[in-house]
Design an enzyme around this catalytic site. Sequence first.
Site, short mmCIF file in Angstrom:
data_model
loop_
_atom_site.label_atom_id
_atom_site.label_comp_id
_atom_site.label_asym_id
_atom_site.label_seq_id
_atom_site.Cartn_x
_atom_site.Cartn_y
_atom_site.Cartn_z
CG ASN A 51 -0.43 -0.16 2.53
OD1 ASN A 51 0.58 -0.82 2.70
ND2 ASN A 51 -1.06 0.45 3.52
CB VAL A 52 1.78 3.64 -2.34
CG1 VAL A 52 2.59 4.93 -2.42
CG2 VAL A 52 2.66 2.44 -2.72
CG ASN A 54 -0.40 11.41 -1.89
OD1 ASN A 54 -0.78 12.55 -1.63
ND2 ASN A 54 0.52 11.17 -2.80
CB SER A 56 -3.63 14.30 -1.45
OG SER A 56 -4.95 14.41 -1.92
CB CYS A 62 -5.12 -1.46 -1.65
SG CYS A 62 -6.50 -0.67 -0.87
CD GLU A 64 -5.27 -5.92 -0.86
OE1 GLU A 64 -4.70 -4.81 -0.84
OE2 GLU A 64 -6.03 -6.31 0.04
CB CYS A 95 -10.81 -2.38 0.26
SG CYS A 95 -10.15 -1.83 -1.33
CB CYS A 98 -8.40 -4.69 -3.67
SG CYS A 98 -7.32 -3.26 -3.41
O1 DUR Z 1 -6.75 -4.97 2.10
C1 DUR Z 1 -6.29 -3.85 2.31
C2 DUR Z 1 -6.85 -2.96 3.23
C3 DUR Z 1 -6.25 -1.73 3.41
N1 DUR Z 1 -5.13 -1.41 2.70
C4 DUR Z 1 -4.44 -0.13 2.96
C5 DUR Z 1 -5.05 1.12 2.43
C6 DUR Z 1 -4.51 2.13 3.42
O2 DUR Z 1 -3.18 2.48 3.06
C7 DUR Z 1 -4.44 1.38 4.73
C8 DUR Z 1 -5.60 1.63 5.66
O3 DUR Z 1 -6.80 1.45 4.99
O4 DUR Z 1 -4.38 0.02 4.38
C9 DUR Z 1 -4.57 -2.27 1.80
O5 DUR Z 1 -3.54 -1.98 1.19
N2 DUR Z 1 -5.19 -3.46 1.62
ZN ZN Z 2 -8.00 -2.36 -1.54
#
Ligand code: DUR
Ligand code: ZN
Length: 141
Positions: A51-52, A54, A56, A62, A64, A95, A98
């Site tokens: 997950n990246v 920002n 903003s 995410c 995935e 989520c 994804c």
């Molecule tokens: O399955 C998931 C659920 C959340 N996030 C990330 C999005 C955000 O950076 C952080 C909190 O929601 O986790 C993912 O990468 N994958």
């Molecule tokens: Zn997601």
Amino acid sequence: MKNEQVLDINQAAELIRQAHQACEDAYAPYSCYKVGAAVLWESGRITSGVNVENASYGLTVCAERNAVFHGIGLGERRIKAVAVAVPLEEIPSPCGACRQVIREFASDCLVLLSNGSGEIRKTRLKDLLPDSFGPEFLKSI
Ligand SMILES: O=c1ccn([C@H]2C[C@H](O)[C@@H](CO)O2)c(=O)[nH]1
Ligand SMILES: [Zn+2]
């Protein structure tokens, strides 16, 4: 129906390992919820992503989706399995966005969800996203 095939135990372990390894490089300074994902493609290739976030907030992507998009950029199109890992107690869950992005490249696939203790919840995209909309719906247009 290759997507329905059961994964080799070593492939599954490797997929989960790569998701956990990726997780270490997650960029999540705002939520502090670090996630790593790894996608096994029909070709046998594995791509990973994190997950990246920002400043903003809404621009966050995410793990995935980043793992899927990495593979697409390499020419992959068919997903066989996805692993998602977090370094916490709570088992993660992809989520809705994804789930739909995975659906574009697999009508069904294995989804492995792993926590920081190495516990694994094994599920399928069809269970996470029932009655889904996908590319086939547009083929008759
Ligand atoms: O399955 C998931 C659920 C959340 N996030 C990330 C999005 C955000 O950076 C952080 C909190 O929601 O986790 C993912 O990468 N994958
Ligand atoms: Zn997601």
